[in-house]
Design a protein around this motif. Structure first.
Motif, PDB file in Angstrom:
ATOM      1  N   GLU A 114       0.794  -1.080   0.098  1.00  0.00           N
ATOM      2  CA  GLU A 114      -0.010  -0.026  -0.156  1.00  0.00           C
ATOM      3  C   GLU A 114       0.816   1.248   0.016  1.00  0.00           C
ATOM      4  O   GLU A 114       0.646   2.252  -0.688  1.00  0.00           O
ATOM      5  N   GLN A 115       1.722   1.360   0.870  1.00  0.00           N
ATOM      6  CA  GLN A 115       2.943   2.398   0.917  1.00  0.00           C
ATOM      7  C   GLN A 115       3.486   2.484  -0.541  1.00  0.00           C
ATOM      8  O   GLN A 115       3.456   3.878  -0.924  1.00  0.00           O
ATOM      9  N   MET A 116       3.860   1.571  -1.403  1.00  0.00           N
ATOM     10  CA  MET A 116       4.408   1.757  -2.484  1.00  0.00           C
ATOM     11  C   MET A 116       3.287   2.506  -3.701  1.00  0.00           C
ATOM     12  O   MET A 116       3.855   3.156  -4.426  1.00  0.00           O
ATOM     13  N   VAL A 131      -9.588   4.849  -1.858  1.00  0.00           N
ATOM     14  CA  VAL A 131      -9.630   5.716  -2.996  1.00  0.00           C
ATOM     15  C   VAL A 131      -8.164   6.100  -3.454  1.00  0.00           C
ATOM     16  O   VAL A 131      -7.777   6.014  -4.433  1.00  0.00           O
ATOM     17  N   MET A 132      -7.421   6.415  -2.187  1.00  0.00           N
ATOM     18  CA  MET A 132      -5.757   6.627  -2.547  1.00  0.00           C
ATOM     19  C   MET A 132      -5.020   5.554  -3.161  1.00  0.00           C
ATOM     20  O   MET A 132      -4.155   5.783  -3.795  1.00  0.00           O
ATOM     21  N   LEU A 133      -5.531   4.341  -2.904  1.00  0.00           N
ATOM     22  CA  LEU A 133      -4.818   3.172  -3.627  1.00  0.00           C
ATOM     23  C   LEU A 133      -4.998   3.023  -5.120  1.00  0.00           C
ATOM     24  O   LEU A 133      -4.629   2.222  -5.732  1.00  0.00           O
ATOM     25  N   GLY A 134      -5.981   3.948  -5.683  1.00  0.00           N
ATOM     26  CA  GLY A 134      -6.201   4.052  -7.154  1.00  0.00           C
ATOM     27  C   GLY A 134      -4.975   4.341  -7.692  1.00  0.00           C
ATOM     28  O   GLY A 134      -4.672   4.047  -9.052  1.00  0.00           O
ATOM     29  N   GLY A 135      -3.844   4.791  -7.022  1.00  0.00           N
ATOM     30  CA  GLY A 135      -2.558   4.971  -7.524  1.00  0.00           C
ATOM     31  C   GLY A 135      -2.208   6.190  -8.330  1.00  0.00           C
ATOM     32  O   GLY A 135      -1.034   6.606  -8.504  1.00  0.00           O
TER      33      GLY A 135
END
Length: 130
Positions: A35-37, A109-113
């Motif tokens: 997730e951090q990446m 949402v943030m993990l949409g990249g």
């Protein structure tokens, strides 16, 4: 006409403090390395671990600095809005019926990249703050 060269103007390396702050936030939010990446813009795995282990040696792109700025704003906004540090830190993983989440968590949402995904979450939090 004199040409200006970016190399001639020394700039302090802000990568170290920025990355250290990011990794503290990631710990508080209990983000996995994967997730951090994604939140950081999907750097190569080896680069990510170098950033984590030796942040002062990192060289970050403008995109990565922009991502860090959004994360810091999201974190700070939540710390202001919510009654406790624990509530603020856990909020990112809780489902949210509000627009723009539609039942997803802010982290989803943030993990949409995309940087725009971070911007969307930041804009929502800023709007809640008034």
């Amino acid at each position: 006409m004199v040409a200006l060269r970016a190399e001639s103007t020394p700039r302090p390396n802000k990568a170290g403090p920025g990355l250290r702050t990011f990794f503290r936030i990631a710990d508080a939010w209990q983000l996995t390395p994967a997730e951090q990446m994604i939140v950081l813009g999907q750097p190569p795995r080896s680069t990510f671990y170098k950033w984590r282990d030796r942040p002062d040696e990192a060289s970050l792109s403008r995109d990565t600095f922009e991502r860090l700025s959004y994360i810091f704003g999201i974190y700070r906004g939540l710390q202001i809005l919510l009654p406790s540090e624990q509530a603020a830190d856990s909020w990112v993983k809780k489902p949210n019926a509000a627009q723009p989440f539609n039942g997803r968590s802010a982290l989803d949402v943030m993990l949409g990249g995309n940087v725009a995904d971070l911007h969307l979450v930041r804009r929502y939090i800023d709007a809640q703050r008034g």
